[in-house]
Each structure stands twice: as C-alpha cells, then as structure tokens.
Design a protein around this motif. Structure first.
Motif, PDB file in Angstrom:
ATOM      1  N   LEU A  63      -4.425  -3.219   8.470  1.00 19.52           N
ATOM      2  CA  LEU A  63      -4.408  -1.956   7.719  1.00 19.52           C
ATOM      3  C   LEU A  63      -5.850  -1.535   7.476  1.00 19.52           C
ATOM      4  O   LEU A  63      -6.457  -1.879   6.470  1.00 19.52           O
ATOM      5  N   GLU A  68      -4.558   3.516   7.014  1.00 21.73           N
ATOM      6  CA  GLU A  68      -4.161   3.758   5.622  1.00 21.73           C
ATOM      7  C   GLU A  68      -4.118   5.258   5.326  1.00 21.73           C
ATOM      8  O   GLU A  68      -3.174   5.746   4.699  1.00 21.73           O
ATOM      9  N   ARG A 129      -2.507  -0.788  -2.276  1.00 20.70           N
ATOM     10  CA  ARG A 129      -3.189   0.069  -1.290  1.00 20.70           C
ATOM     11  C   ARG A 129      -2.586   1.475  -1.269  1.00 20.70           C
ATOM     12  O   ARG A 129      -3.294   2.445  -1.017  1.00 20.70           O
ATOM     13  N   ILE A 130      -1.300   1.577  -1.536  1.00 20.35           N
ATOM     14  CA  ILE A 130      -0.641   2.887  -1.527  1.00 20.35           C
ATOM     15  C   ILE A 130      -0.874   3.649  -2.832  1.00 20.35           C
ATOM     16  O   ILE A 130      -1.146   4.835  -2.825  1.00 20.35           O
TER      17      ILE A 130
END
Length: 163
Positions: A63, A68, A129-130
């Motif tokens: 990622l 991303e 991360r989101i």
C-alpha cells in the motif's frame, strides 16, 4: 530458470484437456500413480522478470501513497469498497472491545496469539490508513508495545515466531 519436479504427472493433469474428475466425482489419477521420473518446468519468475516488474523505489510496499490515494478516491463512489470499509470498522470496534493482547500459551504453542496480533495489526492498520483516526493509532501503539514486551515468541516452535 528451471524447476525440477519429481511428480509432475499429477500436477500436469491441471494443464491438459483430459478431466481430472470423473462424472461420478472421483479423481482420475490412472497411469499417474507410478510416475517418478524427473522433468523440467519453466519458472516465469526470473531475474529479468523481477528487474522489469519490481518497483524501483524503496521501500517496496503493498500500500504505497499512489495506491492509497486511488483507494481513497474510489471509496467515495465504489459501493463494494464502502461496504468493505464498514466491515473493517466493525472489526475495529470488536478489537477495541477486547483487552490488549497478552502472551498466553495455548498448550505448547503461541501461534493463536501470533495470528491474533497479525489480524489486529492488519485491521487496525488498514482502518487507520483510510480514516486517520488517532484513537486507532493509539490502539496500534498499545498493541505493538505489548507484543514487544513479550519475553519471547516461543523460539522452540518456528511457526510461532514466523507468524
């Protein structure tokens, strides 16, 4: 580069036109049982292939920022990804309701704990991360500090360490 295969006939049935399962659902392994000769198979993973397809920048992460960014854009419109985000959030809530992982042997093994840590880090890490939710980052930190504080990872069993 070539790979040597001692029992290629069984494997090669996947690449031939003859069926490997009969109409009654039985495996068709005739004439393959006593094949013990060595044969050569082409290995597509060569040095040239890796040089051509491996990312030139390091670290080589699954990622990376470009992926991303693409994921975050798709999350706005893609219903499947939105559903996956909801499922991820549910898993985060379940993890947050659990105590921080502890070094607890299961018989002679630590493997269930190792797998639980791997699951938690994947779920919490992806969710962070989101969403960039600081509470999730705090939980990741607590989990990491807890496992780093283990006296060991059961070095007598390689799966416990490797997981």
């Amino acid at each position: 580069m070539m790979i040597s295969c001692l029992d290629c006939q069984r494997f090669s049935s996947f690449f031939t036109e003859k069926p490997i399962v009969t109409s009654r659902g039985e495996l068709n392994m005739t004439a393959q049982e006593d094949h013990n000769e060595s044969c050569e198979l082409d290995n597509p993973m060569s040095v040239d292939y890796l040089k051509e397809h491996l990312s030139k920048t390091t670290p080589r992460m699954i990622l990376n920022p470009k992926i991303e960014e693409n994921l975050l854009m798709k999350l706005e419109t893609d219903e499947v990804l939105q559903n996956m985000k909801k499922a991820l959030k549910k898993n985060v809530k379940k993890i947050e309701a659990l105590p921080i992982v502890e070094r607890t042997m299961s018989g002679k093994r630590l493997l269930p704990i190792a797998r639980e840590v791997l699951f938690r880090m994947n779920v919490l890490g992806m969710h962070y991360r989101i969403t960039k939710d600081d509470s999730v980052l705090d939980r990741i930190n607590k989990e990491i500090l807890a496992v780093c504080g283990f006296c060991d990872w059961n070095p007598s069993h390689y799966l416990d360490i490797g997981e």
